[in-house]
Every structure is written in structure tokens, then in C-alpha cells.
Design an enzyme around this catalytic site. Structure first.
Site, short mmCIF file in Angstrom:
data_model
loop_
_atom_site.label_atom_id
_atom_site.label_comp_id
_atom_site.label_asym_id
_atom_site.label_seq_id
_atom_site.Cartn_x
_atom_site.Cartn_y
_atom_site.Cartn_z
CE LYS A 46 -2.43 2.97 -6.12
NZ LYS A 46 -1.81 3.92 -7.07
C1 LIG Z 1 -1.08 5.10 -7.07
C2 LIG Z 1 -1.06 6.12 -8.16
C3 LIG Z 1 -0.44 7.36 -8.01
C4 LIG Z 1 0.39 7.74 -6.81
O1 LIG Z 1 -0.33 7.68 -5.60
P1 LIG Z 1 0.49 7.61 -4.23
O2 LIG Z 1 -0.58 7.57 -3.20
O3 LIG Z 1 1.32 8.81 -4.16
O4 LIG Z 1 1.30 6.36 -4.29
C5 LIG Z 1 -0.55 8.27 -9.05
N1 LIG Z 1 -1.19 7.98 -10.18
C6 LIG Z 1 -1.80 6.79 -10.37
C7 LIG Z 1 -2.51 6.53 -11.64
C8 LIG Z 1 -1.75 5.82 -9.36
O5 LIG Z 1 -2.34 4.64 -9.57
#
Ligand SMILES: *Cc1c(COP(=O)(O)O)cnc(C)c1O
Length: 368
Positions: free
Chosen positions: A207
């Protein structure tokens, strides 16, 4: 003035805001916060430097960050973040949803970006501290919550290309209402053929802000085609559906099963993982397997595909109504309304998150 906040784990210095937002103004802001524009009075800061490790954990007045123009993050984008929510539980209480999963993912993102790991208990404690100090900012209206944004970036003043020797870890908080504006229940998506989000061996599973920077031109293309969101295909074959710019994707079929793309280049969403657990608990088979755009189109046409939805912390579970591609579009299940499986899973998830339903998985952590 500073004091130590007692609590388990590392101690944080508290430097309260000298002039917090007055209660009447706060109430106005909380009445209609939108997404990501209203912020609480405080923030968490923890410094890291090579040799010393993590130090000077504190909660202080939210303020701009003094930054040298040669700070490494501004040049080489060594930055990661998390997104999670605190929910009001009544009687002034609050809870977090699977915060240890965010802590673990944050450490994994850090490893991929050659950053030091923040100890997972310190991550969770930092979030608890901010929620406690800014507890009056947790909205209590239906569907609203306090969005929490932990992040970490390279702060060393150096233009050489290498992992930074210094970092700042911070947490800010933002009361939020619904993520998607507009009254329509479903969203429309544009399948990008020209741009990809993540390649094998790349940073798709981390992330990091850089992934989002790379997705914006595709999101802009989606908007030009009248779509709410972009869907990315895999980088190697441009054939397999991966995910949206910031959400994972699920498909629901006429035999009662669900499918979602496998981990690897996609972001391992905590909502994705929770949806799979809830579905399996209810006897819904879930396959983690590649699903092609061609198959998606064919299944939508034949009726084998009944529903599709996107999921993530910010927008929770959002039904996908229409799909547009350069070769034409198609609708899913009529295109207008959320399907039965989508609604059922959304209710099951949000009821656990908000403490309305029992929590058989131990996902909810009371923080206040
Ligand atoms: C944060 C994110 C998600 C969703 O993750 P959660 O933990 O469910 O909030 C999905 N795809 C991407 C690219 C993300 O950055």
C-alpha cells in the site's frame, strides 16, 4: 505542557492542541463531513533514525510538517500508508476493525519499500491513542465513521538513491460519511486497456502512494468515459481482471458461488479477506482464481454472472452496475440496484463492524 498517556505498550507524550476546534463548529463539520476534507485536532508522530530506531512517540496538535526540499520522499516516493476506521459504539465508546491486520500489512508494505518495520503493537497503540484523544470527532450518524490514515515516509535530506536513513510515521484522522457521492446505488467502471497498475515483481501488493500516482491517469480516463472507477487488467497479458484503483473486486454467480482474483499483484484487502470469511461461514463457496475480461463480458450476457461488487475500507462494499471498455460496454444484473448477495454480505460486514451483530471471528477491538 506534556503528559504521558497510560496504556499497554509504548508510552506516548501528549501535547494537547492549545486551541482545538470549538464544539459548535465541530458539530457543524460532523453533520456533513464528506470524505477526506475534515480533520481532527491532533495527530500522532513517531520518528525513526538509523541507529536510534523508533523514538519520540507523541500525540500533538495537527499541523503542517516542516520539510526540507531535499527530503527523500519528495524525489523517490518512499512512502506507504494504511486506511482504517473507528466506529462509535454508543455511550461514547469506539471500536476498530481488525487493526492488527492493518499493522501486519503496514509492516509488509514497509519491507517492500525498503523501509524499517514499525512494531505492530506500536502501530495499533498509535491508532488507539489518536482515537482516544480525538474521541469527540467520531461521528455517530448512520454510515459515518472516523477514517484513520497511518502513513510513513522517507525524511532524510539526501538526493542519493538509497533507502532513507530517517523516517516519519504519522497518523491523522478524518470524520467521513459515505464514500461515493450521488444517489445511484451502483457504480460504473471503465476497464483500462492502455494502463496497468502493477506488474509481477512490482509493488502492487504494497500500500504505497506510488501505486496511486500511477493509477490517476487511468482514473481520469474512466471519468472521461463517464465512469466512477477504473478497473485494471494484469500487466503481463492484459487479460485478467485485477482490481480497481483502490478496491478489490468480487463476482457472484448463478450457482451461488463467489470468485475474486488471487493475491500476487493485487492489494491484499482486509475487506476482501473479511468478505471471503463471511461468505464461507454462510456456506457460499469462494474461489480465488483468475477471471478474464472476456469471461466477464460473456457471463454478464448469459446471466451466469449475477452480481459484481468492489470492496475496501473507505467504500465498504459497492455494487458494480455497468462496465465500459474500448470495445463497448455491458450491464450486470440490470445495472441499477445492488444484488441480493452483495446486500447480504454488506449488511453482515457492517453489522459486525458497528457492533450490531455478534463477532464470531474476533475482528472488533474496543478502544474506548
Ligand atoms: C487499500 C486498498 C484496497 C482495499 O483494502 P482494505 O484493506 O479492504 O481497505 C484495495 N486495493 C487497493 C489498491 C488498495 O490500496
Amino acid at each position: 505542557m506534556s503528559s504521558q498517556i497510560p496504556g499497554p505498550g509504548p508510552s506516548f507524550a501528549l501535547h494537547p492542541h492549545p486551541s482545538p476546534v470549538p464544539a459548535e463548529r465541530r458539530a457543524e463539520l460532523l453533520a456533513n463531513p464528506g470524505f477526506g476534507r475534515v480533520f481532527t485536532d491532533h495527530m500522532v508522530v513517531i520518528n525513526y533514525s538509523e541507529g536510534r530506531g523508533w523514538h519520540d512517540a507523541r500525540v500533538e496538535a495537527r499541523a503542517p510538517i516542516p520539510m526540507d526540499p531535499a527530503a527523500a520522499v519528495l524525489h523517490y516516493a518512499q512512502e506507504i500508508f494504511e486506511g482504517m476506521k473507528a466506529y462509535a459504539t454508543g455511550n461514547g465508546g469506539a471500536s476498530l476493525f481488525r487493526p492488527e491486520a492493518n499493522a501486519r500489512r503496514f509492516a509488509e508494505s514497509a519491507a517492500r519499500l525498503a523501509m524499517p518495520a514499525l512494531p505492530e503493537d506500536l502501530f495499533v497503540e498509535s491508532v488507539r491513542q489518536l482515537v482516544a484523544v480525538d474521541r469527540d470527532w467520531i461521528p455517530t450518524t448512520a454510515g459515518a465513521s472516523l477514517y484513520l490514515r497511518p502513513f510513513m515516509f522517507a525524511s532524510e535530506v539526501f538526493l542519493g538513491v538509497k533507502p532513507s536513513a530517517e523516517y516519519l510515521y504519522m497518523v491523522i484522522a478524518s470524520p467521513v460519511g459515505r464514500y461515493f457521492k450521488g444517489g445511484a446505488e451502483t457504480v460504473s467502471v471503465w476497464v483500462s486497456q492502455d494502463y496497468t497498475r502493477a506488474a509481477p515483481g512490482g509493488t502492487g501488493a504494497a500500500k504505497c502512494g506510488g501505486n496511486y500516482a500511477a493509477s490517476l491517469v487511468a482514473q481520469a480516463e474512466a471519468a472521461r468515459h463517464g465512469c466512477d472507477q477504473v478497473v485494471f487488467l494484469d500487466a503481463a497479458e492484459r487479460r485478467w481482471v485485477e482490481e480497481l484503483g483502490g478496491m478489490n473486486i468480487f463476482f457472484a454467480f448463478d450457482d451461488g458461488s463467489l470468485a475474486t482474483p488471487p493475491l500476487g499483484t493485487i492489494l491484499p484487502g482486509i475487506t476482501r479477506d473479511s468478505v471471503m470469511a463471511l461468505a464461507r461461514r454462510d456456506g457460499i463457496p469462494v474461489r480465488e482464481e483468475p477471471y478474464s475480461l472476456d469471461q466477464w463480458r460473456a457471463d454478464a450476457a448469459s446471466g451466469r454472472l449475477r452480481e459484481a461488487f468492489a470492496c475496501g475500507t473507505a467504500a465498504v462494499i459497492t455494487p458494480i452496475g455497468t462496465v465500459k471498455t474500448p470495445d463497448g460496454g455491458f450491464a450486470i444484473g440490470g445495472g441499477e440496484n445492488a444484488g441480493e448477495i452483495t446486500k447480504r454480505l454488506r449488511t453482515a460486514l457492517t453489522d459486525i463492524q458497528r457492533g450490531i451483530a455478534p463477532d464470531p471471528f474476533g475482528w472488533v477491538q474496543t478502544v474506548l
